[in-house]
Design an enzyme around this catalytic site. Structure first.
Site, PDB file in Angstrom:
ATOM      1  N   ASP A 188       0.829  -1.195   0.000  1.00  0.00           N
ATOM      2  CA  ASP A 188       0.000   0.000   0.000  1.00  0.00           C
ATOM      3  C   ASP A 188       0.870   1.255   0.000  1.00  0.00           C
ATOM      4  O   ASP A 188       1.859   1.324   0.736  1.00  0.00           O
ATOM      5  CB  ASP A 188      -0.885  -0.021   1.259  1.00  0.00           C
ATOM      6  N   GLU A 225       2.046  -0.603  -4.970  1.00  0.00           N
ATOM      7  CA  GLU A 225       0.987   0.321  -5.386  1.00  0.00           C
ATOM      8  C   GLU A 225       1.597   1.681  -5.691  1.00  0.00           C
ATOM      9  O   GLU A 225       2.025   2.403  -4.788  1.00  0.00           O
ATOM     10  CB  GLU A 225      -0.078   0.492  -4.291  1.00  0.00           C
TER      11      GLU A 225
HETATM   12  C1  QV4 Z   1      -8.532  13.844   6.500  1.00  0.00           C
HETATM   13  C2  QV4 Z   1      -8.217  14.977   5.546  1.00  0.00           C
HETATM   14  C3  QV4 Z   1      -6.758  15.354   5.633  1.00  0.00           C
HETATM   15  C4  QV4 Z   1      -6.397  15.695   7.074  1.00  0.00           C
HETATM   16  C5  QV4 Z   1      -6.765  14.518   7.968  1.00  0.00           C
HETATM   17  C6  QV4 Z   1      -6.515  14.870   9.423  1.00  0.00           C
HETATM   18  O1  QV4 Z   1      -8.508  14.552   4.198  1.00  0.00           O
HETATM   19  O2  QV4 Z   1      -6.525  16.497   4.814  1.00  0.00           O
HETATM   20  O3  QV4 Z   1      -5.011  15.935   7.183  1.00  0.00           O
HETATM   21  O4  QV4 Z   1      -8.141  14.157   7.818  1.00  0.00           O
HETATM   22  O5  QV4 Z   1      -6.498  13.723  10.198  1.00  0.00           O
HETATM   23  C7  QV4 Z   1      -9.120   8.675   5.610  1.00  0.00           C
HETATM   24  C8  QV4 Z   1     -10.125   9.757   5.267  1.00  0.00           C
HETATM   25  C9  QV4 Z   1      -9.399  11.077   5.042  1.00  0.00           C
HETATM   26  C10 QV4 Z   1      -8.606  11.444   6.286  1.00  0.00           C
HETATM   27  C11 QV4 Z   1      -7.628  10.312   6.552  1.00  0.00           C
HETATM   28  C12 QV4 Z   1      -6.822  10.555   7.810  1.00  0.00           C
HETATM   29  O6  QV4 Z   1     -10.843   9.396   4.099  1.00  0.00           O
HETATM   30  O7  QV4 Z   1     -10.355  12.085   4.750  1.00  0.00           O
HETATM   31  O8  QV4 Z   1      -7.883  12.638   6.027  1.00  0.00           O
HETATM   32  O9  QV4 Z   1      -8.357   9.065   6.712  1.00  0.00           O
HETATM   33  O10 QV4 Z   1      -7.648  10.557   8.936  1.00  0.00           O
HETATM   34  C13 QV4 Z   1      -7.728   4.841   2.216  1.00  0.00           C
HETATM   35  C14 QV4 Z   1      -8.832   5.802   1.823  1.00  0.00           C
HETATM   36  C15 QV4 Z   1      -8.621   7.163   2.423  1.00  0.00           C
HETATM   37  C16 QV4 Z   1      -8.443   7.059   3.931  1.00  0.00           C
HETATM   38  C17 QV4 Z   1      -7.228   6.183   4.170  1.00  0.00           C
HETATM   39  C18 QV4 Z   1      -6.884   5.997   5.638  1.00  0.00           C
HETATM   40  O11 QV4 Z   1      -8.861   5.903   0.415  1.00  0.00           O
HETATM   41  O12 QV4 Z   1      -9.764   7.968   2.161  1.00  0.00           O
HETATM   42  O13 QV4 Z   1      -8.263   8.361   4.499  1.00  0.00           O
HETATM   43  O14 QV4 Z   1      -7.491   4.871   3.620  1.00  0.00           O
HETATM   44  O15 QV4 Z   1      -7.967   5.493   6.347  1.00  0.00           O
HETATM   45  C19 QV4 Z   1      -2.871   8.317  -3.757  1.00  0.00           C
HETATM   46  C20 QV4 Z   1      -1.797   7.474  -3.103  1.00  0.00           C
HETATM   47  C21 QV4 Z   1      -2.206   6.017  -3.009  1.00  0.00           C
HETATM   48  C22 QV4 Z   1      -3.576   5.867  -2.348  1.00  0.00           C
HETATM   49  C23 QV4 Z   1      -4.578   6.710  -3.129  1.00  0.00           C
HETATM   50  C24 QV4 Z   1      -5.961   6.682  -2.504  1.00  0.00           C
HETATM   51  O16 QV4 Z   1      -0.580   7.606  -3.830  1.00  0.00           O
HETATM   52  O17 QV4 Z   1      -1.241   5.321  -2.269  1.00  0.00           O
HETATM   53  O18 QV4 Z   1      -4.146   8.079  -3.166  1.00  0.00           O
HETATM   54  N1  QV4 Z   1      -4.007   4.468  -2.268  1.00  0.00           N
HETATM   55  C25 QV4 Z   1      -3.792   3.618  -1.072  1.00  0.00           C
HETATM   56  C26 QV4 Z   1      -4.979   2.715  -0.779  1.00  0.00           C
HETATM   57  C27 QV4 Z   1      -6.103   3.556  -0.241  1.00  0.00           C
HETATM   58  C28 QV4 Z   1      -5.696   4.062   1.137  1.00  0.00           C
HETATM   59  C29 QV4 Z   1      -4.297   4.502   1.184  1.00  0.00           C
HETATM   60  C30 QV4 Z   1      -3.427   4.352   0.142  1.00  0.00           C
HETATM   61  C31 QV4 Z   1      -3.786   4.958   2.494  1.00  0.00           C
HETATM   62  O19 QV4 Z   1      -5.320   1.983  -1.916  1.00  0.00           O
HETATM   63  O20 QV4 Z   1      -7.306   2.824  -0.156  1.00  0.00           O
HETATM   64  O21 QV4 Z   1      -6.554   5.179   1.511  1.00  0.00           O
HETATM   65  O22 QV4 Z   1      -3.388   3.780   3.219  1.00  0.00           O
HETATM   66  O23 QV4 Z   1      -2.932   8.041  -5.132  1.00  0.00           O
END
Ligand code: QV4
Length: 476
Positions: free
Chosen positions: A197, A229
């Site tokens: 991830d 990824e």
């Molecule tokens: C929010 C605000 C931030 C703020 C933060 C404060 O957006 O600006 O700083 O609060 O705490 C969740 C929430 C998100 C929140 C974050 C932290 O949706 O709003 O930030 O938690 O609390 C998954 C989900 C995300 C989720 C995350 C962690 O998609 O929404 O965030 O899990 O729970 C890029 C990357 C790539 C990524 C892709 C989505 O390069 O690596 O974006 N893909 C992978 C996974 C994806 C996962 C993550 C990475 C993170 O496939 O599913 O994100 O592990 O392209």
């Protein structure tokens, strides 16, 4: 005919997004193994945050991507024992389990208690293995403690926080050792490899050290197979990670999914090395759990065209294909999986129910009749070359895979009546991409390819007395 054996190099994978461990085990035994799907990507198995919903309702699926510790003891998908049993059952059925490894970061803002009962705060993860031997504190994070703002700056992308998640300082060998201990624990259970991830947010040198120094996989042998990824771009290209394993190819995803959506597939026989990744370096998919929510080009919601694209991906030699199966989230991109509800006394909160492919609550794309037989087609085709046989210049395409397979794809609303040359030996074959049979005679095959459907014939699907479809002579 039995599904042919595959090597890791011609694997067909399924992502069983959010399926619980018992359900994955059952699927390995009942369907994946018998049908030649040789790998399954499962959701993160480590202890995760539990995000309460103020208004009630299901917990979001993305809890999993905020690790609290590296304990497997209790997630919404089951216990450590159930996880280990799943890995064994899958292995006994010839299916490798690939774990979604979250190693770039831990939790976001706030504090709480994780799914296995461990307390956490953003920069305080006091008991990583449940035995008091390892922890992460403030100095194990960074060097940047701000959210990534400039995605055109590689330093920021790799050292700052992805959506505000506490970014592990992987430059520190002690941090890397904790990560390796977690991963080796999984490998020792028989896990065959990892989908890493957020890999592009971990500097390449640290990736090289972590994933280049893991244990040998018991049972299957060899080192773990690793898929990184990476959403490649000009700042961090896909190819930066190719020296260390395979890389997720979102350029393929966008192009192939878009062409199937538009019914413009005729040119897809001969593909570029999307994003600069060779076939051996690329992991390919029509969608994944992120794109189906955030950038839905073509998903299960599109029905036949989506299944047609998945079948095509399995028939075409480029990349290692991953079919995506999950659950129906309707219009709510945060909606968690179908759940048995709140489990009193269980810190994991809402517990994921057993998968049932018959209700529509779960999405079992790999079982769709257009897709289900295509892992066996891929295994039969092996490393044979693709030879284009027919196209209408727009929505239709047919090709051979050496002398081992013939496949025709019809992304139009009308039946395609096609007679084509083929190198497939004379005989009668089951259609691996749906119902019916077709006969090759004198190097020619005549098929009726349904609207938005496919015909796929392969040498291990030759049927003499046991043709699955209606007998062409009697109609029985
Ligand atoms: C929010 C605000 C931030 C703020 C933060 C404060 O957006 O600006 O700083 O609060 O705490 C969740 C929430 C998100 C929140 C974050 C932290 O949706 O709003 O930030 O938690 O609390 C998954 C989900 C995300 C989720 C995350 C962690 O998609 O929404 O965030 O899990 O729970 C890029 C990357 C790539 C990524 C892709 C989505 O390069 O690596 O974006 N893909 C992978 C996974 C994806 C996962 C993550 C990475 C993170 O496939 O599913 O994100 O592990 O392209």
């Amino acid at each position: 005919a039995a599904a042919a054996r595959t090597t890791p190099d011609d694997e067909a994978l399924v992502q069983l997004f959010q399926w619980n461990w018992d359900s994955v085990a059952a699927e390995c035994e009942d369907f994946l193994g018998p049908n030649g799907f040789s790998g399954v990507q499962v959701s993160p198995p480590q202890e995760h945050v539990v995000i309460p919903f103020a208004e009630g309702g299901n917990h979001p699926w993305w809890q999993d991507y905020q690790p609290v510790s590296y304990r497997l003891d209790n997630t919404r998908r089951g216990t450590a024992e159930e996880f280990a049993a799943m890995v064994r059952t899958c292995r006994d059925n010839g299916v490798r389990v690939y774990v979604d490894a979250v190693v770039n970061h831990m939790t976001g803002d706030g504090d709480g208690v994780g799914s296995a009962g461990t307390s956490w705060a953003k920069y305080d993860h006091p008991d990583l293995f449940g035995d008091g031997t390892a922890s992460y504190g403030y100095d194990d994070f960074g060097p940047c403690y701000e959210e990534i703002a400039n995605w055109n700056d590689k330093e920021e992308v790799q050292n700052c926080q992805l959506v505000g998640l506490a970014d592990l300082d992987t430059a520190d060998p002690r941090v890397r050792d904790h990560i390796k201990r977690y991963l080796n624990g999984l490998v020792d259970l028989g896990v065959g490899g990892f989908r890493v991830d957020a890999a592009k947010h971990v500097p390449e040198a640290h990736i090289a050290d972590i994933f280049g120094n893991l244990n040998t996989v018991p049972g299957f042998g060899g080192t773990p197979r690793v898929f990184y990824e990476v959403y490649g771009d000009a700042t961090v290209p896909y190819t930066a990670y190719a020296p260390y394993g395979e890389v997720t190819n979102f350029d393929y995803q966008r192009d192939v999914a878009g062409k199937f959506k538009d019914g413009n597939i005729a040119g897809l026989a001969h593909m570029p090395d999307y994003g600069g990744l060779t076939s051996e370096q690329a992991t390919v998919f029509i969608d994944n759990h992120d794109t189906q929510r955030y950038h839905p080009t073509l998903t299960y919601k599109d029905g036949d065209r989506y299944h047609l694209a998945a079948a095509f991906m399995l028939a075409h030699p480029y990349g290692t294909p991953v079919v995506t199966s999950g659950y129906d989230f309707g219009d709510n991109v945060t909606e968690g999986p179908p759940s048995t509800g709140y489990a009193e006394g269980n810190p994991a909160g809402w517990i994921t129910e057993d998968t049932d492919c018959s209700t529509g609550a779960w999405v079992c794309s790999h079982r769709h009749p257009t897709v289900a037989g295509m892992a066996a087609f891929r295994a039969s085709a092996g490393d044979t070359a693709l030879v284009q046989r027919a196209t209408d210049g727009n929505g239709r395409l047919a090709f051979d895979r050496g002398a081992r397979g013939f496949a025709a794809f019809n992304a139009t609303g009308d039946t395609w009546r096609l007679t084509s040359d083929t190198s497939l030996p004379d005989g009668t074959y089951d259609n691996a991409a749906g119902g019916g049979t077709a006969t090759v005679s004198g190097g020619r095959v005549t098929v009726e390819v349904p609207a938005n459907g496919a015909v796929a014939l392969h040498v291990d699907g030759e049927c003499e007395d046991d043709c699955g479809g209606p007998d062409p002579g009697t109609g029985d």
